[in-house]
Design an enzyme around this catalytic site. Structure first.
Site, PDB file in Angstrom:
ATOM      1  N   GLU A  17       0.862  -0.764  -0.020  1.00 31.63           N
ATOM      2  CA  GLU A  17       0.110  -0.517  -0.396  1.00 31.63           C
ATOM      3  C   GLU A  17       0.680   1.569  -0.068  1.00 31.63           C
ATOM      4  OE1 GLU A  17      -1.701  -0.548   3.477  1.00 31.63           O
ATOM      5  OE2 GLU A  17      -3.571  -2.130   2.931  1.00 31.63           O
ATOM      6  N   PRO A  18       1.541   1.457  -0.578  1.00 23.96           N
ATOM      7  CA  PRO A  18       2.566   2.730  -1.115  1.00 23.96           C
ATOM      8  C   PRO A  18       1.873   3.503  -1.570  1.00 23.96           C
ATOM      9  CG  PRO A  18       2.689   1.736  -3.597  1.00 23.96           C
ATOM     10  CD  PRO A  18       1.995   0.463  -2.891  1.00 23.96           C
ATOM     11  N   CYS A  57      -0.848  32.567  11.887  1.00 20.82           N
ATOM     12  CA  CYS A  57      -0.437  33.405  13.110  1.00 20.82           C
ATOM     13  C   CYS A  57      -0.126  32.082  14.607  1.00 20.82           C
ATOM     14  CB  CYS A  57      -2.067  34.452  14.204  1.00 20.82           C
ATOM     15  SG  CYS A  57      -2.460  35.136  12.715  1.00 20.82           S
ATOM     16  N   GLU A  58       0.859  32.031  14.173  1.00 18.89           N
ATOM     17  CA  GLU A  58       1.871  31.095  15.260  1.00 18.89           C
ATOM     18  C   GLU A  58       2.660  30.360  15.075  1.00 18.89           C
ATOM     19  OE1 GLU A  58       0.842  27.985  16.920  1.00 18.89           O
ATOM     20  OE2 GLU A  58      -1.335  28.466  17.117  1.00 18.89           O
TER      21      GLU A  58
HETATM   22  C1  LIG Z   1      -0.593   5.703   5.804  1.00 22.08           C
HETATM   23  C2  LIG Z   1      -1.019   4.162   5.829  1.00 22.08           C
HETATM   24  C3  LIG Z   1      -0.217   3.438   4.505  1.00 22.08           C
HETATM   25  C4  LIG Z   1       0.711   4.489   3.569  1.00 22.08           C
HETATM   26  O1  LIG Z   1       1.551   5.037   4.073  1.00 22.08           O
HETATM   27  P1  LIG Z   1       3.518   5.596   3.253  1.00 22.08           P
HETATM   28  O2  LIG Z   1       4.004   5.920   4.110  1.00 22.08           O
HETATM   29  O3  LIG Z   1       2.465   7.202   2.594  1.00 22.08           O
HETATM   30  O4  LIG Z   1       3.542   4.591   1.616  1.00 22.08           O
HETATM   31  C5  LIG Z   1      -0.732   2.510   3.701  1.00 22.08           C
HETATM   32  N1  LIG Z   1      -1.617   1.627   4.384  1.00 22.08           N
HETATM   33  C6  LIG Z   1      -1.609   2.299   5.452  1.00 22.08           C
HETATM   34  C7  LIG Z   1      -2.458   0.686   6.797  1.00 22.08           C
HETATM   35  C8  LIG Z   1      -1.290   3.225   6.295  1.00 22.08           C
HETATM   36  O5  LIG Z   1      -2.051   4.070   7.526  1.00 22.08           O
END
Ligand SMILES: *Cc1c(COP(=O)(O)O)cnc(C)c1O
Length: 421
Positions: A280-281, A350-351
């Site tokens: 899951e990139p 404004c921080e």
């Molecule tokens: C955030 C997340 C990703 C992606 O992470 P990256 O660092 O953007 O690649 C994939 N799977 C899950 C479950 C996530 O929470």
């Protein structure tokens, strides 16, 4: 070198004039390249594979259309991300629903719209899913999110697999996991497909992923011994990208090979029967392709700092405030000069903490020059907030000398339309 920077053949001055600043600019060829790199390299004779774009990194209809065209799947974690993916025309079969606290509204919306791939994060969610699906005659395909309890070396806010993580069920709770899998498997409308893990984000060490694979295969082998079959294993995302010259990310080709070769080796070692490996990139698809363009406003000298102020800040990029994220920048209209001026690049919110780059050397500049911050393509636009009622910048894709609008700049009318008079 030209004085004015071009992005995919388009001068930044032209982009700024046409769309205004701040502006999120994406090199479309680079987005496609990243998708194709995963498609070509995440393959193995021993497994079927699937690439899920983690859409939270950068979600809008134009981006999800690109993901669809590239033949990737998408994961979503909210009704908004889900609706965006559907609006982009992604087949519900290619949408995976993540999240540790999906609401009833979100679950029902997904089911109504034909989305049936769910990651179950905890025991209560499993019970809720059952109730929701029982009101229909549909089926759900579910995978269980496991917390593998591996500490990747990254900022603690983007670690997701320490023992007290809010995500998933701890790998040490083996009895709880078995009971849960059994209850999913015996439900008539649910197909249990396997396990999911995600160890964090912006991870540079191959070893962390190797350890994740080994840990998950050991666990699957334990489960198989007790008669629980897990045909699918999702290893999450977290692949690092280049923000500054200190960063040495693992090339996509190499990380894909390491992961799949380790899976194949573990399959032999542990005598398991995993069929499909998923990843899951998010960041590594969208991050480096995007940059943010700002107009330089005022600057001022304090006893220890030379401030440069831009027309955006923590509203369009909260990552430096949130976890000291680092970036590189250029004065995009003075590219032929030496980077000789030490500055602190701050926003207009404004921080006091609204600083984008605390200290770096930059080309000499004056008011009205354009500043570009690189690698803002992931978790920039998607983490936008309306603090100080700043208006959300536009998003454009550029490709081969042409630009096209992907998200229009928020107008004052957009901003005020929900307020009741
Ligand atoms: C955030 C997340 C990703 C992606 O992470 P990256 O660092 O953007 O690649 C994939 N799977 C899950 C479950 C996530 O929470």
């Amino acid at each position: 070198m030209d004085k004015v920077l071009k992005i995919s053949g388009v001068p930044v001055t032209q982009l700024a004039t046409q769309y205004g600043t701040p502006l999120y600019v994406y090199d479309e060829n680079k987005l496609v390249e990243q998708c194709q790199s995963y498609k070509q390299n995440f393959v193995h004779p021993g497994f079927t594979t699937e690439i899920l774009y983690a859409s939270k990194a950068f979600s809008c209809v134009g981006m999800l259309q690109l993901i669809k065209e590239q033949g990737l799947c998408a994961d979503v974690v909210s009704i908004g991300e889900l609706a965006t993916a559907l609006e982009a025309g992604l087949d519900p079969d290619r949408i995976y629903f993540h999240g540790n606290n999906k609401t009833l509204e979100e679950i029902n919306f997904a089911i109504e719209h034909g989305v049936y791939r769910f990651f179950v994060d905890n025991v209560q969610e499993a019970e809720t899913l059952k109730k929701c699906i029982e009101k229909t005659n549909k089926k759900l395909l579910v995978m269980l999110r496991i917390n593998p309890c591996i500490e990747a070396h990254t900022h603690e806010f983007i670690q997701t697999a320490n023992i007290d993580s809010k995500f998933g069920i701890s790998i040490y709770s083996i009895d709880e996991i078995k009971t849960l899998i059994r209850s999913l498997q015996t439900h008539e409308q649910i197909v249990f497909e396997g396990l999911h893990a995600h160890i964090g984000s912006q991870i540079f060490e191959k070893e962390a992923f190797v350890k994740e694979v080994q840990t998950m295969f050991s666990f699957i082998s334990d489960l198989e011994r007790d008669g629980f079959y897990c045909p699918k294993l999702d290893l999450g995302g977290g692949f690092a990208i280049h923000y500054t010259d200190q960063d040495r990310p693992i090339p996509i080709e190499s990380i894909c090979k390491t992961i799949l070769d380790t899976c194949a080796q573990e399959q032999i070692n542990k005598k398991t029967h995993v069929k499909t490996i998923l990843i899951e990139p998010g960041r590594s698809i969208a991050g480096e392709a995007g940059s943010t363009l700002y107009t330089i406003g005022f600057s001022k000298q304090t006893p220890h700092k030379h401030y440069l102020f831009v027309d955006g800040g923590m509203s369009d990029n909260i990552r430096p405030c949130l976890y000291q994220a680092q970036y590189d920048a250029d004065v995009a209209t003075q590219m032929d000069s030496e980077k000789s001026r030490k500055v602190c690049i701050a926003g207009k919110c404004c921080e006091s903490g609204d600083v984008l780059i605390p200290e770096m050397k930059l080309q000499p500049f004056s008011q009205g020059d354009l500043l570009i911050i690189y690698s803002t393509g992931a978790y920039g636009f998607s983490m936008f907030n309306n603090y100080n009622r700043n208006l959300r910048p536009a998003v454009v894709f550029v490709k081969d000398g042409k630009s096209r609008l992907i998200v229009r700049r928020e107008s004052l009318e957009d901003l005020l339309k929900g307020d009741i008079r």
